[in-house]
Design a protein around this motif. Structure first.
Motif, PDB file in Angstrom:
ATOM      1  N   ARG A   1       0.833  -1.208   0.000  1.00  0.00           N
ATOM      2  CA  ARG A   1       0.000   0.000   0.000  1.00  0.00           C
ATOM      3  C   ARG A   1       0.865   1.255   0.000  1.00  0.00           C
ATOM      4  N   ASN A   2       1.903   1.249   0.837  1.00  0.00           N
ATOM      5  CA  ASN A   2       2.776   2.426   0.910  1.00  0.00           C
ATOM      6  C   ASN A   2       3.494   2.665  -0.414  1.00  0.00           C
ATOM      7  N   PHE A   3       3.988   1.586  -1.007  1.00  0.00           N
ATOM      8  CA  PHE A   3       4.693   1.762  -2.270  1.00  0.00           C
ATOM      9  C   PHE A   3       3.754   2.307  -3.338  1.00  0.00           C
ATOM     10  N   ASN A   4       2.564   1.735  -3.437  1.00  0.00           N
ATOM     11  CA  ASN A   4       1.604   2.210  -4.436  1.00  0.00           C
ATOM     12  C   ASN A   4       1.268   3.679  -4.226  1.00  0.00           C
ATOM     13  N   ALA A   5       1.065   4.064  -2.977  1.00  0.00           N
ATOM     14  CA  ALA A   5       0.718   5.461  -2.689  1.00  0.00           C
ATOM     15  C   ALA A   5       1.869   6.396  -3.075  1.00  0.00           C
ATOM     16  N   TYR A   6       3.078   6.039  -2.690  1.00  0.00           N
ATOM     17  CA  TYR A   6       4.237   6.884  -3.000  1.00  0.00           C
ATOM     18  C   TYR A   6       4.489   6.929  -4.504  1.00  0.00           C
ATOM     19  N   PHE A   7       4.364   5.759  -5.147  1.00  0.00           N
ATOM     20  CA  PHE A   7       4.633   5.726  -6.578  1.00  0.00           C
ATOM     21  C   PHE A   7       3.610   6.555  -7.352  1.00  0.00           C
TER      22      PHE A   7
ATOM     23  N   TYR B   1      18.035  10.110  -3.671  1.00  0.00           N
ATOM     24  CA  TYR B   1      17.225  10.433  -2.493  1.00  0.00           C
ATOM     25  C   TYR B   1      16.549   9.176  -1.953  1.00  0.00           C
ATOM     26  N   PRO B   2      16.322   9.107  -0.636  1.00  0.00           N
ATOM     27  CA  PRO B   2      15.655   7.932  -0.053  1.00  0.00           C
ATOM     28  C   PRO B   2      14.182   7.881  -0.427  1.00  0.00           C
ATOM     29  N   PHE B   3      13.663   6.665  -0.603  1.00  0.00           N
ATOM     30  CA  PHE B   3      12.281   6.459  -1.031  1.00  0.00           C
ATOM     31  C   PHE B   3      11.287   7.104  -0.066  1.00  0.00           C
ATOM     32  N   GLN B   4      11.567   7.023   1.228  1.00  0.00           N
ATOM     33  CA  GLN B   4      10.632   7.541   2.225  1.00  0.00           C
ATOM     34  C   GLN B   4      10.409   9.044   2.088  1.00  0.00           C
ATOM     35  N   SER B   5      11.373   9.743   1.504  1.00  0.00           N
ATOM     36  CA  SER B   5      11.236  11.198   1.420  1.00  0.00           C
ATOM     37  C   SER B   5      10.151  11.616   0.431  1.00  0.00           C
ATOM     38  N   ILE B   6       9.707  10.692  -0.440  1.00  0.00           N
ATOM     39  CA  ILE B   6       8.630  11.030  -1.374  1.00  0.00           C
ATOM     40  C   ILE B   6       7.387  11.455  -0.606  1.00  0.00           C
ATOM     41  N   GLY B   7       7.128  10.782   0.482  1.00  0.00           N
ATOM     42  CA  GLY B   7       5.940  11.094   1.269  1.00  0.00           C
ATOM     43  C   GLY B   7       6.118  12.223   2.258  1.00  0.00           C
ATOM     44  N   GLN B   8       7.293  12.850   2.261  1.00  0.00           N
ATOM     45  CA  GLN B   8       7.557  13.869   3.267  1.00  0.00           C
ATOM     46  C   GLN B   8       7.851  15.238   2.664  1.00  0.00           C
ATOM     47  N   ILE B   9       7.705  15.362   1.349  1.00  0.00           N
ATOM     48  CA  ILE B   9       7.891  16.658   0.702  1.00  0.00           C
ATOM     49  C   ILE B   9       6.632  17.001  -0.080  1.00  0.00           C
ATOM     50  N   SER B  10       6.432  18.266  -0.339  1.00  0.00           N
ATOM     51  CA  SER B  10       5.235  18.713  -1.036  1.00  0.00           C
ATOM     52  C   SER B  10       5.300  18.343  -2.510  1.00  0.00           C
ATOM     53  N   GLY B  11       4.145  18.416  -3.167  1.00  0.00           N
ATOM     54  CA  GLY B  11       4.095  18.135  -4.587  1.00  0.00           C
ATOM     55  C   GLY B  11       4.976  19.064  -5.393  1.00  0.00           C
TER      56      GLY B  11
END
Length: 659
Positions: A201-207, A237-247
């Motif tokens: 779920r997390n990967f799909n959301a981030y992707f 950049y680390p994958f987790q940072s996708i969910g921690q920065i703005s669009g």
């Protein structure tokens, strides 16, 4: 819900469908969904396997199994028929069901081929759900397996099948072998590690978040997939940072990487290998008059201290050469100790903060940190000492050391009394195999019976002692990386071993880094190297003896006749009238690699993965390589795309500069 709402939705879907139809026709593209039966007219039943119920990513549904009703839809399954038609009425009825409390619950029936889906039953369900932007559609899936081949897309698909077993994800589909392994590596997962439902779920959301940003940035008609852009992004950049920065921050970071995404994706077209020291500043008289620089601040970033590494010492000799040559026109500084990803980034940042306008990073493992800085500081010129790096933000440089190996091979062939010659190779990386083969061809030139016994310093063993015990008396070892090393015969180059094991020098290939740095600095000072926005060309310098970057140091103990022969070969290579590989060449497996009528292009020489027929030995598999050498092989190895995944240590876990 009332009937009018469903009618309105169909009217809107029909307008969008008619618009899409016209646009596709004007672009010269097929306006209807693809048809699997037309792609695979000879479909063999034994190649079909039941997958079961799958949540299918909507954008992976690209066509239908048969051609039956395809003209009723656009390529993205928007409707094209009048709302009063039977088709229109059924679509409206399904729309009402979708918007009701129950919704559309019956799964579609479809086939999957190369990661895309073709509907057998449920076309109108797909059309309705896509109209309402449903991210996934449940479907009973049967998989059509393609015949295995050397086609990169087919090889990548079979890698996907292994990836799917552990991830259960259809979200992305790579087209190049090795990309799934790289993705797992960046995610810190083993290839056999089963994903949890939360991880999926997390990967799909981030992707999907990344994909939306990618399409907002994407320009032009380049056939680039968001998953391919993601791979390059994850290199920095680390994958987790996708969910921690703005669009907007995510779009900005993708935009900064865009030229590199294009060059790394379209590698064959975008990578230029420059084999001549041509001064870019001479290409335009106006640029020389207007853009000439008075001074230049130059930085060198090394992994180790010069007193601990002859490789670093060689680059420091090059630095000293340009400092003396250009005198007060350049300021030159060195930074040592970039032996971890974190240290590399810190030292490069320090060099930039202290005014560097040109930064040379002098080892292949520094390429990632160099690329990250090059993207962050597009006005600074960055060069990394490596080969085969498909990024337009930085340039790479290396030497055609195989030319010098050809000469020392000819010397070895002339000096070997029993036709057996030892060769100690470094790593199975780009360019090294060309050196082995050039040496073997040089030995054949002076001794048609010469056999090259190949050993590797990156695996367990004591090759020099083994050669001595086996009666081999002529050995080729590592190359001299400094001018002073060139005088230190027997620790470098090709030598004889007498009956007691004492070494008698013959000659050594030599790196002359000062010549390369002189060429680059002179070019920049004269107005060359202007990176234009939108330029997606990745430039790799691969210079040789004609540029003075590669040389051969001959021993005084070399017999005079052999010395004169070596000097003639050296002149032929420098003048460009001799090519070691422009001759009939047969590989170990008996295949003819060159009939003597063609000149092998630089790309073929760099990626050479075969050995000449007179070489006894093989290229070692990755699992045999010593741990200390594996990082180099992961970065530049001939088979880096097939190296097993390992959990990668991140460059940095912070991403403040993206904010």
């Amino acid at each position: 819900m009332n009937n009018q709402t469903a009618l309105d939705e169909y009217s809107q879907a029909l307008r969008l469908g008619q618009k899409e139809y016209r646009e596709l026709l004007m672009a010269g593209k097929h306006p209807h969904p693809e048809v699997l039966d037309e792609i695979l007219p000879e479909l063999a039943t034994e190649s079909i396997f039941q997958v079961g119920l799958v949540d299918i990513p909507t954008d992976r549904i690209v066509g239908t199994k048969t051609a039956g009703r395809t003209t009723a839809f656009t390529a993205t399954f928007r409707p094209l028929l009048d709302q009063k038609s039977e088709f229109g009425m059924k679509w409206i009825s399904l729309c009402k069901a979708h918007l009701s409390d129950t919704g559309i619950t019956e799964p579609i029936e479809c086939f999957e081929y190369l990661g895309n889906f073709y509907v057998q039953e449920g076309n109108k369900r797909v059309s309705v759900l896509r109209h309402f932007d449903a991210p996934r559609i449940p479907g009973n899936v049967r998989r059509v397996l393609p015949a295995q081949s050397e086609d990169p897309r087919i090889k990548a698909y079979y890698e996907f099948l292994d990836f799917y077993k552990v991830s259960r994800l259809y979200t992305l589909q790579f087209r190049r072998p090795g990309d799934y392994a790289r993705l797992l590596s960046y995610l810190g997962k083993r290839s056999d590690e089963v994903w949890t439902e939360e991880e999926r779920r997390n990967f799909n959301a981030y992707f999907h978040y990344f994909r939306d940003a990618f399409f907002a940035v994407k320009t032009g008609d380049q056939e680039i997939l968001p998953e391919e852009a993601l791979l390059l992004w994850l290199k920095l950049y680390p994958f987790q940072s996708i969910g921690q920065i703005s669009g907007s921050q995510l779009k900005k970071s993708i935009g900064a990487l865009w030229e590199d995404v294009v060059s790394s994706t379209n590698k064959e077209e975008a990578v230029k290998v420059q084999t001549k020291a041509e001064d870019e500043g001479k290409s335009s008289l106006v640029s020389r008059i207007v853009s000439v620089l008075d001074t230049l601040d130059v930085a060198f970033v090394h992994q180790l201290e010069a007193d601990r590494s002859s490789w670093v010492m060689g680059h420091e000799e090059g630095k000293k050469h340009i400092a003396e040559l250009f005198s007060d026109r350049i300021r030159v500084r060195s930074y040592y100790g970039a032996n971890t990803p974190e240290a590399a980034e810190q030292l490069i940042e320090q060099a930039v903060a202290e005014g560097a306008e040109v930064v040379f990073t002098t080892a292949p493992p520094l390429s990632r940190a160099t690329l990250k800085a090059a993207v962050k500081y597009p006005k600074i010129r960055f060069l990394n000492c490596s080969v085969d790096q498909p990024y337009s933000s930085l340039r790479t440089y290396y030497g055609r050391i195989y030319e010098a190996k050809f000469i020392t091979g000819a010397i070895a062939g002339a000096m070997a009394n029993d036709d057996r010659i030892g060769y100690i190779a470094s790593y199975p990386i780009f360019g090294v195999t060309a050196s082995i083969n050039a040496f073997a061809l040089g030995a054949q030139l002076t001794n048609p019976r010469a056999q090259i016994e190949l050993r590797w310093s990156c695996v367990e063993g004591t090759p020099q002692a083994d050669f001595f015990n086996d009666g081999i008396r002529v050995v080729s070892n590592r190359n001299a990386s400094t001018l002073s090393c060139g005088q230190d015969f027997c620790n470098y180059g090709t030598y004889l071993m007498d009956s007691r094991g004492d070494l008698i020098p013959l000659g050594t290939p030599l790196w002359v880094w000062g010549k390369f740095y002189e060429f680059v600095i002179r070019s920049i000072l004269s107005g060359g190297w202007k990176r234009e926005k939108g330029d997606t060309t990745a430039l790799n310098y691969w210079l040789g003896m004609d540029s003075g970057v590669i040389d051969v140091q001959l021993s005084e103990k070399l017999p005079e006749g052999v010395r004169q022969m070596a000097l003639l070969l050296k002149k032929g290579l420098r003048d460009g009238i001799l090519d070691p590989f422009m001759r009939k060449i047969i590989a170990q497996d008996g295949t003819v690699k060159n009939d003597g009528s063609r000149k092998l292009p630089p790309e073929e020489l760099l990626r050479m993965d075969w050995l000449c027929e007179n070489v006894v030995g093989k290229i070692p598999p990755f699992e045999d390589i010593l741990p200390i050498s594996q990082n180099m092989v992961r970065e530049l190895g001939l088979y880096r795309d097939s190296i097993p995944t390992e959990k990668e240590r991140r460059l940095h876990e912070d991403f403040d500069h993206l904010r």
